[in-house]
Design a protein around this motif. Structure first.
Motif, PDB file in Angstrom:
ATOM      1  N   PHE A   1       0.910  -1.269   0.050  1.00  0.00           N
ATOM      2  CA  PHE A   1      -0.025   0.082   0.082  1.00  0.00           C
ATOM      3  C   PHE A   1       0.797   1.325   0.063  1.00  0.00           C
ATOM      4  O   PHE A   1       0.616   2.175  -0.869  1.00  0.00           O
TER       5      PHE A   1
ATOM      6  N   HIS B   1      -8.246  14.938  -0.243  1.00  0.00           N
ATOM      7  CA  HIS B   1      -8.016  14.023  -1.510  1.00  0.00           C
ATOM      8  C   HIS B   1      -8.334  12.771  -1.237  1.00  0.00           C
ATOM      9  O   HIS B   1      -8.474  12.270   0.063  1.00  0.00           O
ATOM     10  N   HIS B   2      -8.231  11.661  -2.157  1.00  0.00           N
ATOM     11  CA  HIS B   2      -8.546  10.362  -1.924  1.00  0.00           C
ATOM     12  C   HIS B   2      -7.176   9.532  -1.977  1.00  0.00           C
ATOM     13  O   HIS B   2      -6.514   9.854  -2.906  1.00  0.00           O
ATOM     14  N   VAL B   3      -6.958   8.709  -1.180  1.00  0.00           N
ATOM     15  CA  VAL B   3      -5.840   7.743  -1.088  1.00  0.00           C
ATOM     16  C   VAL B   3      -6.202   6.238  -1.077  1.00  0.00           C
ATOM     17  O   VAL B   3      -7.122   5.927  -0.412  1.00  0.00           O
TER      18      VAL B   3
ATOM     19  N   ARG C   1     -16.165   0.870  -0.722  1.00  0.00           N
ATOM     20  CA  ARG C   1     -15.927   1.757  -1.790  1.00  0.00           C
ATOM     21  C   ARG C   1     -16.677   3.235  -1.415  1.00  0.00           C
ATOM     22  O   ARG C   1     -16.610   4.233  -2.219  1.00  0.00           O
TER      23      ARG C   1
ATOM     24  N   VAL D   1     -14.733   6.889  -1.266  1.00  0.00           N
ATOM     25  CA  VAL D   1     -14.253   7.961  -2.528  1.00  0.00           C
ATOM     26  C   VAL D   1     -15.307   8.702  -3.162  1.00  0.00           C
ATOM     27  O   VAL D   1     -15.250   9.583  -3.915  1.00  0.00           O
TER      28      VAL D   1
ATOM     29  N   THR E   1     -10.165  11.126   2.349  1.00  0.00           N
ATOM     30  CA  THR E   1     -10.573   9.689   2.316  1.00  0.00           C
ATOM     31  C   THR E   1      -9.422   8.917   2.031  1.00  0.00           C
ATOM     32  O   THR E   1      -8.684   9.394   1.467  1.00  0.00           O
ATOM     33  N   LEU E   2      -9.719   7.838   2.640  1.00  0.00           N
ATOM     34  CA  LEU E   2      -8.603   6.565   2.409  1.00  0.00           C
ATOM     35  C   LEU E   2      -9.053   5.295   2.358  1.00  0.00           C
ATOM     36  O   LEU E   2     -10.299   4.773   3.024  1.00  0.00           O
ATOM     37  N   HIS E   3      -8.729   4.687   1.363  1.00  0.00           N
ATOM     38  CA  HIS E   3      -9.520   3.315   1.128  1.00  0.00           C
ATOM     39  C   HIS E   3      -7.966   2.264   1.250  1.00  0.00           C
ATOM     40  O   HIS E   3      -7.274   2.258   0.264  1.00  0.00           O
ATOM     41  N   THR E   4      -8.134   1.559   2.092  1.00  0.00           N
ATOM     42  CA  THR E   4      -6.830   0.835   2.638  1.00  0.00           C
ATOM     43  C   THR E   4      -6.992  -0.529   2.153  1.00  0.00           C
ATOM     44  O   THR E   4      -7.804  -1.012   1.264  1.00  0.00           O
ATOM     45  N   THR E   5      -6.393  -1.481   2.959  1.00  0.00           N
ATOM     46  CA  THR E   5      -6.182  -2.909   2.450  1.00  0.00           C
ATOM     47  C   THR E   5      -7.294  -3.634   3.451  1.00  0.00           C
ATOM     48  O   THR E   5      -7.821  -3.027   4.364  1.00  0.00           O
TER      49      THR E   5
END
Lengths: 392, 276
Positions: free
Chosen positions: A108, A241-243, B61, B64, B70-74
Motif C-alpha cells: 500500500f 483528496h482520496h488515497v 468503496r 471515494v 478519504t482513505l481506501h486501505t487494505t
C-alpha cells in the motif's frame, strides 16, 4: 565512495562534537530516526529488533511524538502509513516473521507513495527460524516481498555509525522520492556496542517531502512532474483528496483505463531511475590497485575489511566494495570493480542472494560465492582464505 | 425536509468523481452513506477535519464518493491506518467504514484491540451477513443454516454478534441500527461520532444480490421487511423471553460508558516524559 553517502562524510566535524556515546546498533537507529525528524513509531515486539521500540517508547513522548505498540506487524505497518499520510515522519522495526506480515501494507505504501522507513533486523529463517542468530536471508524479500510490480529502496547497515547515518539517509530518500525505504540490519550490527559521535543537528541534512504550493482547489494529488514525484499534502491540511490501494489516476481516483495504468506504473519506476545516482550508495576501500575484490554488505563487510587488510599485509592486492544501497542495485559502482578485478568474492550469510545481482551486471567476470548458513557470523579468516585461493 | 436532505448530496459528495457508484440497485450501503451525511451535517463538522477510511469490499468503496479526507486501505486494516492518522493529528475526526467480513474476519484482531485501546475513533460496520463483492461466500456473521456460495449445503458455523463483541472488547459506545430504521440510524451515527472514545455502530444491511437470493429474500423489500420485523428496541427486548427473541436482534444504543481515552492518556505520558 559514491552517491549521497560520500557527500555526508564531510558534513560532520568529528573534532568539534562532544556527543560521544557507546551505543548498540538498534539504539543508533533510534538516534538517527529522531535526528531525521521521525515523530511516530508503531511496532510489535520481536527479537532482535525490540530495543528500537523500547527506546522509541521512552524518547518519542519527550519530543512531542507518539509511540504505539500495535496488535501485530500488519497493524504496525498500517499505523505508520496513516501517520505519514497525516504528515508525520514514521518508523517501524521488526525481524523476519514480522517483516513477512508487513508485506501487505508495504505494498500500500508503494502504490499510494507514502514515505516511511521499515527496519528489518535480520535473523535466521524461514518461519520462526533462528532466534536469534545473524542472517542475511531477507535481501530478496526486502526487494520483492510485497506482490506486484513496484520500486522500493533497500539499504544495508554494517556498523553503529551506519545505523545512525544510514537511517538519516533512509528518511531523506523516503521523503524525497515518496517511497518506503527498507533498512536491513542484522543481529550482529543490532547488538554490537561501538562508540559513536553523534553529529550536531544543525550539521545534518534533513529532507522534507515537498508539499503542495498551489491552492487546494488546484491540487492534483498524483500529478506527474519532471521528477516524477508528486507534491504530497498532509491529511487534514485543507487539501482534501482520496488515497487508495487501487491503481489510480492523477486525481487519486481508481482507474481501469489502460493509458492511465501504464503512466502510473512507469512513473513509479521513473522517479527512482531519475534519482539513481543519488540513491546508489557504496563505499570503496583499497580498490585503486586491487586485482581481486570482495563485494559485501551489512556486518559481513566488516569481516571483509579485516580480511583485505590481512591480505594486503601478505602482499595480496585485494580491495572491498561495500554496498550500502542494495536496491535499486548499484550496478554503476559494481561494474567497474568487475572490469578491474580478475575475480570477485561475494560472501553472504545466505545461500547466495546479492551474488545473482552482481552476476547480472557483468556475466563475463569471475564471481565467487561464499555462503555461511549455520547461524554463525562470517569471520575475517574465512574471507581471507577464500581471497588467497582466488589470488593463486 | 426531503428537499433539504436531497440538497446535502451536493454539499458532501465529490463533484469530480466518476459516477455511477459500484453498488447494486437497492443496496443498503447508499442508505448508510445518506445517514452518515445527515449525521455529519447535524453535527456541523467541517469537511477538512473529517477523515473517512475504509477497508476492502463493497463498504470499502464508500469513501471515494464523499468530499472529505478519504482513505481506501487494505482488507481489514482500516482501523490500523485510522490509528496512525488519529495519533498524528488528534484534532481530526476519524471515521472508519467496514463490512462484516472486513471488520470481524480478516480485521477481527484490529477491531477488538481498537475497542480495548479506546482511541477516539468511530467504526461503522455494515453487516450484510455475507461477502458481497467476491460473490456471496459466508462471513463471520452468516447465520447458522444459511446458504452461501461456500456453504451450498447449509452453513455449519455460528455467527458473531458484532455489537456484543464490541461491548466485551471495551468500546465506549456501541449501537446497532438497520437500513430500514433510517431516521434512527442518523441519530445513532451522530451519537457515535460525537462520542469521545472508541464508538461502534453496527448497521444491519441488505445484500439481496448475494445473501437474499440464496436465502428466500431475493429483493430489497423482502429484506427490509425482515429488518423491520426482527429489529427490536433494547427496551422491548428486555420484556421478551429468550424464545420470543430467537432470530431477532436488539437495535438502539447498547452501551455508552465514559472512560479515559488514549489521546488524553498519551498527553499525560508526554508530560511525564518532559515534553515541552
Amino acid at each position: 565512495m559514491s552517491g549521497g553517502y560520500e557527500g555526508k562524510e564531510n558534513v560532520v566535524n568529528i573534532e568539534q562534537s562532544e556527543n560521544r556515546l557507546v551505543l548498540q546498533g538498534n539504539e543508533a537507529i533510534v538516534e538517527g530516526a529522531l535526528a531525521s525528524g521521525c515523530r511516530f513509531f508503531a511496532g510489535y515486539p520481536i527479537t532482535p529488533a525490540s530495543e528500537i521500540a523500547e527506546l522509541m517508547s521512552f524518547k518519542l513522548p519527550a519530543v512531542g511524538g507518539s509511540f504505539i505498540q500495535m496488535e501485530d506487524e500488519i497493524a504496525s505497518m498500517g499505523a505508520i502509513i496513516g501517520a505519514s499520510l497525516a504528515g508525520v515522519k514514521s518508523l517501524t522495526a521488526t525481524s523476519g516473521p514480522g517483516f513477512s506480515l508487513m508485506q501487505e501494507n508495504l505494498g500500500f505504501a508503494c502504490v499510494a507513495e507514502v514515505p516511511c522507513v521499515v527496519v528489518n533486523v535480520m535473523r535466521g529463517g524461514p518461519s520462526t527460524g533462528l532466534p536469534t542468530s545473524p542472517s542475511q536471508g531477507d535481501v530478496m524479500q526486502a526487494r520483492w516481498g510485497t506482490h506486484g510490480d513496484h520500486p522500493i529502496i533497500v539499504l544495508a547497515v554494517s556498523s553503529v555509525r551506519d545505523c545512525f547515518e544510514i537511517t538519516v539517509h533512509a528518511f531523506n530518500l523516503s521523503e524525497k522520492y515518496r517511497v518506503p525505504v527498507i533498512l536491513l540490519s542484522d543481529e550482529v550490527v543490532a547488538h554490537t556496542r561501538e562508540d559513536i559521535i553523534l553529529p550536531e543537528l544543525k550539521n545534518l541534512e534533513v529532507v522534507e517531502r515537498i508539499r503542495p504550493s498551489v491552492p487546494p482547489e488546484w491540487y492534483i494529488p498524483y500529478e506527474d512532474n519532471s521528477r516524477g514525484v508528486p507534491a504530497m499534502a498532509d491529511i487534514g491540511s485543507g487539501y482534501r483528496h482520496h488515497v487508495t490501494g487501487l491503481i489510480h489516476d492523477a486525481k487519486g481516483f481508481p482507474t481501469q483505463r489502460s493509458d492511465e495504468i501504464d503512466a502510473f506504473t512507469r512513473r513509479q519506476f521513473r522517479k527512482i531511475t531519475n534519482g539513481f545516482c543519488e540513491i546508489q550508495m557504496t563505499k570503496s576501500l583499497m580498490m585503486d590497485d586491487a586485482e581481486i575484490a570482495v563485494i559485501a554488505y551489512g556486518a559481513v563487510s566488516r569481516s571483509a575489511l579485516r580480511a583485505i587488510r590481512i591480505a594486503r599485509e601478505r602482499g595480496v592486492k585485494a580491495g572491498l566494495l561495500q554496498l550500502i544501497t542494495l536496491f535499486p542495485f548499484p550496478k554503476k559502482a559494481v561494474d567497474p570493480v568487475l572490469r578491474q578485478c580478475r575475480a570477485v568474492l561475494v560472501p553472504e550469510m545466505n545461500m547466495g542472494q546479492i551474488i545473482r545481482e552482481v552476476k547480472r551486471v557483468n556475466l563475463s567476470s569471475k564471481v565467487v560465492k561464499y555462503s555461511r548458513v549455520d547461524g554463525q557470523f562470517i569471520t575475517p579468516d574465512e574471507i581471507f582464505e577464500q581471497l588467497l585461493a582466488m589470488y593463486m | 425536509m426531503d428537499e433539504k436532505f436531497a440538497g446535502l448530496r451536493h454539499d458532501y459528495l465529490r463533484h469530480d468523481k466518476k459516477f455511477p457508484h459500484v453498488w447494486c440497485p437497492g443496496c443498503g450501503n447508499g442508505i448508510v452513506l445518506g445517514a452518515l451525511i445527515r449525521a455529519i451535517d447535524r453535527l456541523e463538522l467541517e469537511k477538512d477535519e473529517l477523515v473517512l477510511a475504509s477497508g476492502i469490499g463493497c463498504a470499502g468503496r464508500m469513501p471515494v464518493y464523499v468530499d472529505f479526507n478519504t482513505l481506501h486501505t487494505t482488507h481489514g486494516r482500516a482501523l490500523t491506518f485510522a490509528t496512525g492518522i488519529k495519533l498524528a493529528k488528534p484534532e481530526l475526526n476519524v471515521i472508519t467504514v467496514m463490512g462484516d467480513g472486513d471488520a470481524t474476519a480478516i480485521g477481527g484482531n484490529h477491531f477488538i484491540h481498537a475497542a480495548r485501546r479506546n482511541l477516539d475513533l468511530t467504526a461503522i460496520i455494515i453487516n450484510n451477513q455475507i461477502y458481497g463483492m467476491t460473490g456471496g461466500q459466508y462471513s463471520p456473521t452468516t447465520p447458522y443454516g444459511a446458504i452461501a456460495s461456500t456453504a451450498m449445503h447449509g452453513h455449519i458455523e455460528h455467527a458473531f454478534s458484532i455489537a456484543e463483541l464490541a461491548i466485551t472488547a471495551g468500546a465506549s459506545f456501541v449501537a446497532r441500527g438497520t437500513v430500514y430504521h433510517a431516521a434512527m440510524l442518523d441519530t445513532l451515527l451522530a451519537k457515535g461520532i460525537a462520542k469521545t472514545g472508541f464508538s461502534v455502530i453496527e448497521v444491519m444491511s441488505n445484500c439481496h444480490t448475494q445473501y437474499g437470493r440464496k436465502n428466500q429474500m431475493g429483493d430489497p423489500v423482502t429484506m427490509m421487511k425482515w429488518f423491520k420485523e426482527n429489529g427490536v428496541s433494547k427496551e422491548k427486548a428486555a420484556r421478551l423471553s429468550e424464545e420470543e427473541m430467537a432470530g431477532k436482534f436488539t437495535i438502539g444504543v447498547l452501551a455508552d460508558v465514559d472512560k479515559p481515552n488514549y489521546i488524553e492518556e498519551y498527553e499525560k505520558i508526554r508530560e511525564k516524559a518532559g515534553a515541552v
